[in-house]
Design a protein around this motif. Sequence first.
Motif, mmCIF file in Angstrom:
data_model
loop_
_atom_site.group_PDB
_atom_site.id
_atom_site.type_symbol
_atom_site.label_atom_id
_atom_site.label_comp_id
_atom_site.label_asym_id
_atom_site.label_seq_id
_atom_site.Cartn_x
_atom_site.Cartn_y
_atom_site.Cartn_z
ATOM 1 N N PRO A 14 15.958 -21.172 -108.313
ATOM 2 C CA PRO A 14 15.807 -21.019 -106.618
ATOM 3 C C PRO A 14 15.125 -21.518 -106.224
ATOM 4 O O PRO A 14 13.679 -22.048 -106.293
ATOM 5 C CB PRO A 14 16.503 -18.784 -106.500
ATOM 6 N N ALA B 143 24.020 -27.447 -101.577
ATOM 7 C CA ALA B 143 23.817 -26.928 -102.769
ATOM 8 C C ALA B 143 23.009 -25.669 -102.732
ATOM 9 O O ALA B 143 22.734 -24.550 -103.398
ATOM 10 C CB ALA B 143 24.685 -27.305 -104.188
ATOM 11 N N MET B 144 21.817 -26.269 -103.369
ATOM 12 C CA MET B 144 20.706 -25.531 -103.535
ATOM 13 C C MET B 144 19.769 -24.985 -102.571
ATOM 14 O O MET B 144 19.189 -23.662 -102.933
ATOM 15 C CB MET B 144 19.334 -26.921 -103.923
ATOM 16 N N ARG C 264 19.101 -22.468 -99.270
ATOM 17 C CA ARG C 264 20.337 -21.446 -98.898
ATOM 18 C C ARG C 264 19.391 -21.411 -97.272
ATOM 19 O O ARG C 264 18.228 -20.914 -97.475
ATOM 20 C CB ARG C 264 19.451 -19.920 -100.035
ATOM 21 N N GLN D 270 29.000 -29.270 -103.359
ATOM 22 C CA GLN D 270 28.174 -29.326 -105.400
ATOM 23 C C GLN D 270 27.991 -27.757 -105.444
ATOM 24 O O GLN D 270 27.846 -27.161 -104.593
ATOM 25 C CB GLN D 270 27.357 -30.373 -105.580
ATOM 26 N N ASN D 271 28.271 -27.385 -106.688
ATOM 27 C CA ASN D 271 28.012 -26.082 -107.034
ATOM 28 C C ASN D 271 25.962 -26.208 -107.451
ATOM 29 O O ASN D 271 26.136 -27.907 -108.512
ATOM 30 C CB ASN D 271 28.001 -25.753 -108.625
ATOM 31 N N TYR D 272 25.456 -25.300 -107.651
ATOM 32 C CA TYR D 272 24.020 -25.788 -107.871
ATOM 33 C C TYR D 272 23.897 -24.351 -108.918
ATOM 34 O O TYR D 272 24.038 -23.124 -107.961
ATOM 35 C CB TYR D 272 22.970 -26.165 -107.298
ATOM 36 N N ASP D 273 23.181 -24.003 -109.870
ATOM 37 C CA ASP D 273 23.295 -22.811 -110.815
ATOM 38 C C ASP D 273 21.803 -22.994 -111.651
ATOM 39 O O ASP D 273 20.731 -21.721 -112.007
ATOM 40 C CB ASP D 273 24.207 -22.331 -112.212
ATOM 41 N N GLY D 274 20.947 -23.954 -110.684
ATOM 42 C CA GLY D 274 19.970 -23.827 -111.647
ATOM 43 C C GLY D 274 18.790 -22.749 -110.973
ATOM 44 O O GLY D 274 18.908 -21.592 -110.034
ATOM 45 N N GLU E 21 23.421 -32.514 -102.317
ATOM 46 C CA GLU E 21 22.035 -31.607 -103.815
ATOM 47 C C GLU E 21 21.458 -31.099 -102.711
ATOM 48 O O GLU E 21 21.693 -29.449 -103.282
ATOM 49 C CB GLU E 21 22.196 -33.040 -104.413
#
Length: 169
Positions: free
Chosen positions: A33, A157-158, A160, A27-31, A154
């Motif tokens: 950090p 993706a979130m 790091r 998934q992508n996550y752009d919310g 999820e």
Amino acid sequence: MKIDWTRRAALLGGAAVFLSGCASKFQNYDGPPVTRLRMSKGQRVLALDGVSGVLRTYRIGLGFAPEGHKQFEGDGRTPEGSYVIDRRNPNSLFHLSIGISYPNEADIAFAAAQGRKPGGDIFIHGGPRRGIDPLGVQDWTAGCIAVTDREIREIYAMVRDGTPIDIYA
């Protein structure tokens, strides 16, 4: 040259379904950090924190012997203390997984003083694969933290690498 449009459409459609199934694992996550993970073993909750507070929480399963800090290889315990997310495995037997930096220097020294190995390969990962079924048993891992496959997609993706994780009793 005659083109069989029905066969071509079926092949392309099958390829699209196959590829979409592969792509859905990631998934992508752009919310905002994730700045820290906090986990309460007693409450069986993992929280992903951001600068402004909790971003997400998840119910978790632990090692098959969840009481106490992980000390030795094979003890079935989940570590307690401060660690970091230090690796990820997109080919995990448990869908996806992110690694926790256990054992640290203190964990290694304690186990060595007892003439034992501290164990390792502690991950946050998805559900069981290859015919393993916990049948509703919450604490079934060898010391890892388990969430559902949907949830690990999820989290993967979130979070790091390098993100701190604090694990409490």
